[in-house]
Design a protein around this motif. Structure first.
Motif, PDB file in Angstrom:
ATOM      1  N   UNK A 195       9.401   6.141  -0.754  1.00 32.12           N
ATOM      2  CA  UNK A 195       8.807   7.194  -0.307  1.00 32.12           C
ATOM      3  C   UNK A 195       8.629   8.434  -1.253  1.00 32.12           C
ATOM      4  N   UNK A 196      10.523   8.545  -1.658  1.00 32.01           N
ATOM      5  CA  UNK A 196      10.527   9.407  -2.159  1.00 32.01           C
ATOM      6  C   UNK A 196       9.795   9.554  -3.455  1.00 32.01           C
ATOM      7  N   UNK A 197       9.803   8.672  -4.021  1.00 32.75           N
ATOM      8  CA  UNK A 197       9.320   7.939  -5.384  1.00 32.75           C
ATOM      9  C   UNK A 197       8.007   8.638  -5.498  1.00 32.75           C
ATOM     10  N   UNK A 249       5.510  -6.111   4.076  1.00 31.12           N
ATOM     11  CA  UNK A 249       3.642  -5.775   3.613  1.00 31.12           C
ATOM     12  C   UNK A 249       2.753  -6.231   4.609  1.00 31.12           C
ATOM     13  N   UNK A 250       3.603  -7.105   5.807  1.00 28.89           N
ATOM     14  CA  UNK A 250       2.782  -7.592   6.383  1.00 28.89           C
ATOM     15  C   UNK A 250       2.434  -6.667   7.520  1.00 28.89           C
ATOM     16  N   UNK A 251       3.560  -5.958   8.004  1.00 28.09           N
ATOM     17  CA  UNK A 251       3.111  -4.586   9.390  1.00 28.09           C
ATOM     18  C   UNK A 251       2.409  -3.387   8.202  1.00 28.09           C
ATOM     19  N   UNK A 252       3.045  -3.759   7.060  1.00 31.80           N
ATOM     20  CA  UNK A 252       2.054  -2.146   6.530  1.00 31.80           C
ATOM     21  C   UNK A 252       0.654  -2.612   6.297  1.00 31.80           C
ATOM     22  N   UNK A 253       0.496  -3.631   6.069  1.00 31.50           N
ATOM     23  CA  UNK A 253      -1.099  -4.832   5.687  1.00 31.50           C
ATOM     24  C   UNK A 253      -1.569  -3.958   7.435  1.00 31.50           C
ATOM     25  N   UNK A 254      -0.982  -4.425   8.390  1.00 34.16           N
ATOM     26  CA  UNK A 254      -2.032  -4.417   9.754  1.00 34.16           C
ATOM     27  C   UNK A 254      -1.907  -3.401  10.149  1.00 34.16           C
TER      28      UNK A 254
ATOM     29  N   UNK B 246      -1.369   3.222  -1.629  1.00 38.16           N
ATOM     30  CA  UNK B 246      -1.464   2.265  -2.645  1.00 38.16           C
ATOM     31  C   UNK B 246      -0.331   3.012  -3.685  1.00 38.16           C
ATOM     32  N   UNK B 247      -0.382   4.244  -3.811  1.00 35.86           N
ATOM     33  CA  UNK B 247       0.843   5.207  -4.205  1.00 35.86           C
ATOM     34  C   UNK B 247       1.880   4.223  -3.933  1.00 35.86           C
ATOM     35  N   UNK B 248       2.310   4.600  -2.339  1.00 34.96           N
ATOM     36  CA  UNK B 248       3.704   4.127  -1.944  1.00 34.96           C
ATOM     37  C   UNK B 248       3.533   2.591  -2.388  1.00 34.96           C
ATOM     38  N   UNK B 249       2.497   2.082  -2.396  1.00 34.68           N
ATOM     39  CA  UNK B 249       3.053   0.419  -3.371  1.00 34.68           C
ATOM     40  C   UNK B 249       3.349   0.128  -4.071  1.00 34.68           C
ATOM     41  N   UNK B 254       7.567  -1.371  -8.054  1.00 30.69           N
ATOM     42  CA  UNK B 254       8.391  -1.089  -8.977  1.00 30.69           C
ATOM     43  C   UNK B 254      10.245  -1.605  -8.663  1.00 30.69           C
ATOM     44  N   UNK B 255      10.365  -1.493  -7.382  1.00 28.29           N
ATOM     45  CA  UNK B 255      11.782  -1.501  -6.779  1.00 28.29           C
ATOM     46  C   UNK B 255      11.477  -3.405  -6.968  1.00 28.29           C
ATOM     47  N   UNK B 256      10.639  -4.065  -6.493  1.00 24.93           N
ATOM     48  CA  UNK B 256      10.979  -5.354  -6.121  1.00 24.93           C
ATOM     49  C   UNK B 256      11.410  -5.762  -7.074  1.00 24.93           C
ATOM     50  N   UNK B 257      10.080  -5.312  -8.391  1.00 26.83           N
ATOM     51  CA  UNK B 257      10.321  -5.941  -9.411  1.00 26.83           C
ATOM     52  C   UNK B 257      11.620  -5.960 -10.377  1.00 26.83           C
ATOM     53  N   UNK B 258      12.448  -4.563  -9.911  1.00 28.71           N
ATOM     54  CA  UNK B 258      13.945  -4.404 -10.053  1.00 28.71           C
ATOM     55  C   UNK B 258      14.624  -5.194  -9.664  1.00 28.71           C
TER      56      UNK B 258
END
Lengths: 291, 291
Positions: A195-197, A249-254, B246-249, B254-258
């Motif tokens: 979120x900060x990023x 992600x599932x919850x965000x998608x909802x 979308x921007x948050x995703x 990025x973190x997930x890829x790391x």
């Protein structure tokens, strides 16, 4: 009551443990083993340990060794400590991920030296003994992850010590522990960072930060923590955290679907579930309303 | 200094504005228009308004009308107020989304009645005047979204009033406002809700909640807010919020890829960026360390 306790790594957690042990007279002697001379001096000055020593010196007559180093080096320190551990000594750690550490520690230690994995559920965004607080564990859950091999007497002594700190000891299988903290601790952490990023990747970063109110600041507080420490935690608990991301992600998608389809019921349903659950939690005890 | 100010909707925000206006003597008379009789009585009792009245009565001689109703009904209230507004009256609102409201309000109001969109960047998870605080806006940014049509004198008077509240007035185009709050306010809100729902969807929900330490509690505090209010905000600012998701995703990926690639550099890079930016923010001023 312990006679001599050795804390290897007198940082925020080790230092806070030391402060609580000393101030509450839970041990006759608390000795710090700490590579950083300044940190050790400070630990002695603030009363987090009575003295400092090398592992070899410190472990003479020690009843309890607490591994409070960063998670990546705890096993290395335990290996170095091996020759100096006496029969009957209890060894515990404070690592945020338990599986690998518990398995290796149990495999490494000879019979008669008792390992019990530990994890106090408390922390702050500051590093080092300078941020240590005697009351850091007050009211906090302090998880212990005994296995079939765990000595019951050692476990009981540790639980009594934890109660002495004002914390609540809680037993949990290490697999269960690692799954649970992936969701309740590691996931929130990486979400706060993401979120900060999101804000800092925006062309209007400064405007956004100027507008950041209490909601954003609270939501991202933990993103101010030590990146190296968190990299180690995330990679050590990798598969559990990756699963937690998927569930999130599932919850965000909802919620996103509720918005995309103007589906008020779906959207309100998600927000209401969250409100109901969140409302049952007590406020963060480390903070108080200014009122 | 205003002679008579009318607050339509004396809830948390309207009530806190009223408290600050009355206690700081920023208006000779503060009148509340409020459909909920109990809420109005309480507002009078705590000193958030001097009296209550119907829109028609209240607007006689009013210099300022503050629309502090839920975002979904603000335009309806403005429409009802239309016949009773005198030349020179200033109208503002406190809605979290500005585009649609500012455009409609400007189209609706005749010449000589001055609309300025407003949005105080402050809030709490409680609803109603019972949670109102005189100091809610102290030190907070208070956004104003003037357009080419905005009367400059009205704008200046509002800014002075906001300074009188102890808040920091800040001008922003409404398009820019809606983009900014989507990221800095609405996104954190829905992430907090999705995170709580990740926990409550888990088969071990109760264990997870028992383990929830300060990090989780802080990260999810705003999820305890009113679901209806937030549905309205999210749907009113829909396209901007969907973009923010979308921007948050991207940042989460990025973190997930790391983690997936054991890419320490990528992971530490993300966590460090977040730490650097978050460390520049002051602590949430509504809370204080218990120490």
């Amino acid at each position: 009551m312990f006679n001599k306790i050795v804390i290897a790594g007198v940082g925020l957690i080790g230092g806070s443990l030391g402060l609580a042990l000393c101030k509450r007279n839970l041990a006759n002697e608390v000795v710090g083993v700490e590579a950083n001379k300044d940190n050790l001096d400070l630990a002695i000055r603030v009363g987090a340990v009575h003295s400092g020593a090398t592992l070899a010196e410190a472990l003479v007559g020690a009843e309890l060794l607490i591994l409070a180093t960063p998670i990546g080096v705890a096993l290395g320190v335990l290996e170095m400590a091996l020759p100096y551990l006496s029969k009957g000594t209890i060894v515990t750690d404070v690592g945020s991920v338990k599986g690998r550490l518990v398995e290796r520690a149990e495999a490494m230690l000879p019979a008669g030296i008792h390992f019990v994995g530990g994890h106090p559920m408390a922390g702050l965004e500051v590093a080092g003994v300078a941020g240590a607080r005697e009351d850091l564990f007050e009211g906090a859950s302090y998880l212990l992850t005994p296995t079939e091999r765990t000595d019951r007497v050692a476990l009981t002594r540790l639980k009594q010590l934890i109660e002495g700190l004002g914390a609540k000891p809680m037993e949990l299988a290490y697999q269960e522990h690692d799954q649970a903290v992936a969701i309740i601790s590691h996931l929130p952490h990486l979400l706060a960072a993401a979120l900060v990023n999101t804000v800092s990747a925006d062309t209007k970063e400064q405007l956004l930060l100027d507008l950041a109110a209490g909601g954003f600041r609270d939501t991202t507080r933990i993103a101010a923590s030590n990146p190296m420490m968190w990299r180690d935690i995330l990679l050590t608990n990798r598969s559990q955290v990756l699963e937690a991301i998927e569930k999130f992600r599932e919850q965000l998608n909802l919620i996103e679907q509720g918005m995309l389809r103007f589906d008020s019921e779906l959207l309100v349903g998600s927000l209401t579930r969250a409100q109901n659950v969140r409302s049952t939690l007590p406020e963060n005890r480390k903070y108080c309303l200014r009122k």
